[in-house]
Write a protein that holds these residues in place. Structure first.
Motif, PDB file in Angstrom:
ATOM      1  N   LYS A 215     -20.543 -21.972   5.068  1.00  0.00           N
ATOM      2  CA  LYS A 215     -20.903 -21.018   4.015  1.00  0.00           C
ATOM      3  C   LYS A 215     -19.986 -19.800   4.050  1.00  0.00           C
ATOM      4  O   LYS A 215     -19.569 -19.292   3.007  1.00  0.00           O
ATOM      5  N   LYS A 216     -19.682 -19.314   5.239  1.00  0.00           N
ATOM      6  CA  LYS A 216     -18.785 -18.157   5.345  1.00  0.00           C
ATOM      7  C   LYS A 216     -17.373 -18.518   4.878  1.00  0.00           C
ATOM      8  O   LYS A 216     -16.749 -17.745   4.157  1.00  0.00           O
ATOM      9  N   ALA A 217     -16.878 -19.684   5.287  1.00  0.00           N
ATOM     10  CA  ALA A 217     -15.536 -20.097   4.861  1.00  0.00           C
ATOM     11  C   ALA A 217     -15.478 -20.242   3.345  1.00  0.00           C
ATOM     12  O   ALA A 217     -14.511 -19.817   2.697  1.00  0.00           O
ATOM     13  N   THR A 218     -16.519 -20.827   2.770  1.00  0.00           N
ATOM     14  CA  THR A 218     -16.573 -21.001   1.318  1.00  0.00           C
ATOM     15  C   THR A 218     -16.594 -19.643   0.627  1.00  0.00           C
ATOM     16  O   THR A 218     -15.832 -19.394  -0.308  1.00  0.00           O
ATOM     17  N   SER A 219     -17.449 -18.751   1.096  1.00  0.00           N
ATOM     18  CA  SER A 219     -17.584 -17.421   0.503  1.00  0.00           C
ATOM     19  C   SER A 219     -16.289 -16.614   0.638  1.00  0.00           C
ATOM     20  O   SER A 219     -15.823 -16.007  -0.328  1.00  0.00           O
ATOM     21  N   VAL A 220     -15.722 -16.612   1.827  1.00  0.00           N
ATOM     22  CA  VAL A 220     -14.495 -15.847   2.058  1.00  0.00           C
ATOM     23  C   VAL A 220     -13.339 -16.434   1.256  1.00  0.00           C
ATOM     24  O   VAL A 220     -12.526 -15.701   0.689  1.00  0.00           O
ATOM     25  N   SER A 221     -13.259 -17.754   1.167  1.00  0.00           N
ATOM     26  CA  SER A 221     -12.194 -18.390   0.396  1.00  0.00           C
ATOM     27  C   SER A 221     -12.284 -18.018  -1.084  1.00  0.00           C
ATOM     28  O   SER A 221     -11.284 -17.680  -1.719  1.00  0.00           O
ATOM     29  N   ARG A 222     -13.483 -18.027  -1.612  1.00  0.00           N
ATOM     30  CA  ARG A 222     -13.663 -17.643  -3.019  1.00  0.00           C
ATOM     31  C   ARG A 222     -13.356 -16.155  -3.217  1.00  0.00           C
ATOM     32  O   ARG A 222     -12.704 -15.767  -4.190  1.00  0.00           O
ATOM     33  N   GLY A 223     -13.830 -15.316  -2.302  1.00  0.00           N
ATOM     34  CA  GLY A 223     -13.543 -13.884  -2.385  1.00  0.00           C
ATOM     35  C   GLY A 223     -12.055 -13.588  -2.267  1.00  0.00           C
ATOM     36  O   GLY A 223     -11.518 -12.721  -2.961  1.00  0.00           O
ATOM     37  N   TYR A 224     -11.384 -14.322  -1.392  1.00  0.00           N
ATOM     38  CA  TYR A 224      -9.942 -14.161  -1.215  1.00  0.00           C
ATOM     39  C   TYR A 224      -9.207 -14.478  -2.517  1.00  0.00           C
ATOM     40  O   TYR A 224      -8.310 -13.734  -2.932  1.00  0.00           O
ATOM     41  N   THR A 225      -9.604 -15.557  -3.162  1.00  0.00           N
ATOM     42  CA  THR A 225      -8.982 -15.934  -4.436  1.00  0.00           C
ATOM     43  C   THR A 225      -9.201 -14.849  -5.486  1.00  0.00           C
ATOM     44  O   THR A 225      -8.275 -14.492  -6.215  1.00  0.00           O
ATOM     45  N   GLN A 226     -10.410 -14.311  -5.551  1.00  0.00           N
ATOM     46  CA  GLN A 226     -10.699 -13.246  -6.515  1.00  0.00           C
ATOM     47  C   GLN A 226      -9.886 -11.986  -6.207  1.00  0.00           C
ATOM     48  O   GLN A 226      -9.361 -11.335  -7.117  1.00  0.00           O
ATOM     49  N   THR A 227      -9.778 -11.642  -4.938  1.00  0.00           N
ATOM     50  CA  THR A 227      -9.010 -10.453  -4.560  1.00  0.00           C
ATOM     51  C   THR A 227      -7.532 -10.656  -4.862  1.00  0.00           C
ATOM     52  O   THR A 227      -6.856  -9.725  -5.323  1.00  0.00           O
ATOM     53  N   LEU A 228      -7.021 -11.852  -4.631  1.00  0.00           N
ATOM     54  CA  LEU A 228      -5.625 -12.140  -4.966  1.00  0.00           C
ATOM     55  C   LEU A 228      -5.404 -11.979  -6.469  1.00  0.00           C
ATOM     56  O   LEU A 228      -4.423 -11.359  -6.896  1.00  0.00           O
TER      57      LEU A 228
ATOM     58  N   ALA B 200       0.837  -1.206   0.000  1.00  0.00           N
ATOM     59  CA  ALA B 200       0.000   0.000   0.000  1.00  0.00           C
ATOM     60  C   ALA B 200       0.870   1.254   0.000  1.00  0.00           C
ATOM     61  O   ALA B 200       0.564   2.225  -0.698  1.00  0.00           O
ATOM     62  N   LEU B 201       1.952   1.242   0.760  1.00  0.00           N
ATOM     63  CA  LEU B 201       2.847   2.395   0.801  1.00  0.00           C
ATOM     64  C   LEU B 201       3.642   2.541  -0.495  1.00  0.00           C
ATOM     65  O   LEU B 201       3.961   3.657  -0.905  1.00  0.00           O
ATOM     66  N   ALA B 202       3.948   1.429  -1.134  1.00  0.00           N
ATOM     67  CA  ALA B 202       4.691   1.485  -2.398  1.00  0.00           C
ATOM     68  C   ALA B 202       3.817   2.053  -3.506  1.00  0.00           C
ATOM     69  O   ALA B 202       4.322   2.609  -4.470  1.00  0.00           O
ATOM     70  N   GLY B 203       2.491   1.900  -3.349  1.00  0.00           N
ATOM     71  CA  GLY B 203       1.539   2.474  -4.297  1.00  0.00           C
ATOM     72  C   GLY B 203       1.508   1.727  -5.603  1.00  0.00           C
ATOM     73  O   GLY B 203       2.131   0.693  -5.750  1.00  0.00           O
ATOM     74  N   PRO B 204       0.777   2.242  -6.509  1.00  0.00           N
ATOM     75  CA  PRO B 204      -0.149   3.371  -6.427  1.00  0.00           C
ATOM     76  C   PRO B 204      -1.380   3.030  -5.586  1.00  0.00           C
ATOM     77  O   PRO B 204      -1.516   1.906  -5.102  1.00  0.00           O
ATOM     78  N   ALA B 205      -2.260   4.003  -5.446  1.00  0.00           N
ATOM     79  CA  ALA B 205      -3.391   3.880  -4.527  1.00  0.00           C
ATOM     80  C   ALA B 205      -4.290   2.695  -4.838  1.00  0.00           C
ATOM     81  O   ALA B 205      -4.733   1.997  -3.921  1.00  0.00           O
ATOM     82  N   ASP B 206      -4.555   2.436  -6.113  1.00  0.00           N
ATOM     83  CA  ASP B 206      -5.457   1.324  -6.437  1.00  0.00           C
ATOM     84  C   ASP B 206      -4.852  -0.023  -6.066  1.00  0.00           C
ATOM     85  O   ASP B 206      -5.559  -0.930  -5.647  1.00  0.00           O
ATOM     86  N   VAL B 207      -3.539  -0.158  -6.160  1.00  0.00           N
ATOM     87  CA  VAL B 207      -2.872  -1.392  -5.738  1.00  0.00           C
ATOM     88  C   VAL B 207      -2.925  -1.502  -4.216  1.00  0.00           C
ATOM     89  O   VAL B 207      -3.187  -2.574  -3.668  1.00  0.00           O
ATOM     90  N   GLY B 208      -2.708  -0.388  -3.534  1.00  0.00           N
ATOM     91  CA  GLY B 208      -2.758  -0.378  -2.077  1.00  0.00           C
ATOM     92  C   GLY B 208      -4.119  -0.760  -1.526  1.00  0.00           C
ATOM     93  O   GLY B 208      -4.220  -1.492  -0.543  1.00  0.00           O
ATOM     94  N   GLU B 209      -5.177  -0.281  -2.178  1.00  0.00           N
ATOM     95  CA  GLU B 209      -6.533  -0.625  -1.736  1.00  0.00           C
ATOM     96  C   GLU B 209      -6.773  -2.125  -1.828  1.00  0.00           C
ATOM     97  O   GLU B 209      -7.312  -2.737  -0.898  1.00  0.00           O
ATOM     98  N   VAL B 210      -6.362  -2.717  -2.927  1.00  0.00           N
ATOM     99  CA  VAL B 210      -6.566  -4.157  -3.099  1.00  0.00           C
ATOM    100  C   VAL B 210      -5.673  -4.942  -2.136  1.00  0.00           C
ATOM    101  O   VAL B 210      -6.093  -5.964  -1.590  1.00  0.00           O
ATOM    102  N   ALA B 211      -4.467  -4.459  -1.885  1.00  0.00           N
ATOM    103  CA  ALA B 211      -3.563  -5.134  -0.940  1.00  0.00           C
ATOM    104  C   ALA B 211      -4.163  -5.153   0.464  1.00  0.00           C
ATOM    105  O   ALA B 211      -4.128  -6.184   1.148  1.00  0.00           O
ATOM    106  N   MET B 212      -4.730  -4.040   0.893  1.00  0.00           N
ATOM    107  CA  MET B 212      -5.329  -3.982   2.227  1.00  0.00           C
ATOM    108  C   MET B 212      -6.596  -4.838   2.300  1.00  0.00           C
ATOM    109  O   MET B 212      -6.869  -5.457   3.323  1.00  0.00           O
ATOM    110  N   LYS B 213      -7.345  -4.889   1.221  1.00  0.00           N
ATOM    111  CA  LYS B 213      -8.520  -5.766   1.179  1.00  0.00           C
ATOM    112  C   LYS B 213      -8.078  -7.223   1.282  1.00  0.00           C
ATOM    113  O   LYS B 213      -8.701  -8.029   1.980  1.00  0.00           O
TER     114      LYS B 213
END
Length: 185
Positions: A154-167, A106-119
């Motif tokens: 259901k939460k583990a499944t949802s979060v795992s899929r979301g994590y993969t998409q965010t990565l 996030a500190l290395a930037g740019p801002a859009d990369v930092g937002e996704v890194a923190m997510k």
């Protein structure tokens, strides 16, 4: 029109053209210098960014490999869900490694990369919470009811899929940031 007036108007037109050309040349040189400086600045930042992005991607991918199978469970409790204490400790350590790397990205930037890194860091925490809960449930199935199990799964499944998409989103944004040479605004 007499010759004197024509000479004065000709000289005036020549002066205006010369001033205009000088202004245009100055503007073009200033823009060229700005583009060069921006390009050099981004080139100097590219190598440290590359290292930070690579480390975060490696750590996040390792966590994904350790927990990714949770994205594919159905409502039944699988027999192989239980993780031993060593596996849980490794998952928690991997998640703890992600937060500081996400902050660096996030500190290395740019801002859009930092937002996704923190997510990605936040989702890694959520993922570990639900995966460890499921592991605990699986180690002592008499302590849970179907509703609690179903919610956690259901939460583990949802979060795992979301994590993969965010990565995947982070990797895409990081590549775009590293490809930016600064020549475009």
């Amino acid at each position: 029109m007499d010759a004197g007036l024509a000479a004065v108007l000709g000289a005036l037109a020549g002066s205006v053209a010369t001033i205009g050309a000088a202004l245009a040349t100055g503007w073009a040189q200033r823009e060229g210098a700005r583009i060069t400086a921006r390009s050099e600045h981004r080139r100097e930042r590219r190598e440290p960014r590359h290292a930070v992005y690579r480390e975060l991607i490696e750590a996040a991918t390792t966590l994904q490999n350790l927990t990714g199978h949770y994205a594919y469970f159905d409502d039944a409790m699988p027999d192989d869900l239980h993780l031993n204490e060593e596996d849980v400790a490794r998952i928690f350590q991997q998640q703890r490694d992600i937060k500081p790397l996400a902050i660096q990205a996030a500190l290395a930037g740019p801002a859009d990369v930092g937002e996704v890194a923190m997510k990605l860091a936040k989702q890694s925490y959520d993922l570990v919470v639900y995966v460890s809960a499921l592991s605990g449930f699986a180690s002592d199935p008499d302590t849970i009811n179907e509703r609690t199990w179903g919610f956690a799964l259901k939460k583990a499944t949802s979060v795992s899929r979301g994590y993969t998409q965010t990565l995947d989103h982070f990797v895409s944004r990081a590549q775009k940031a590293l490809d930016d040479d600064g020549s475009r605004r």
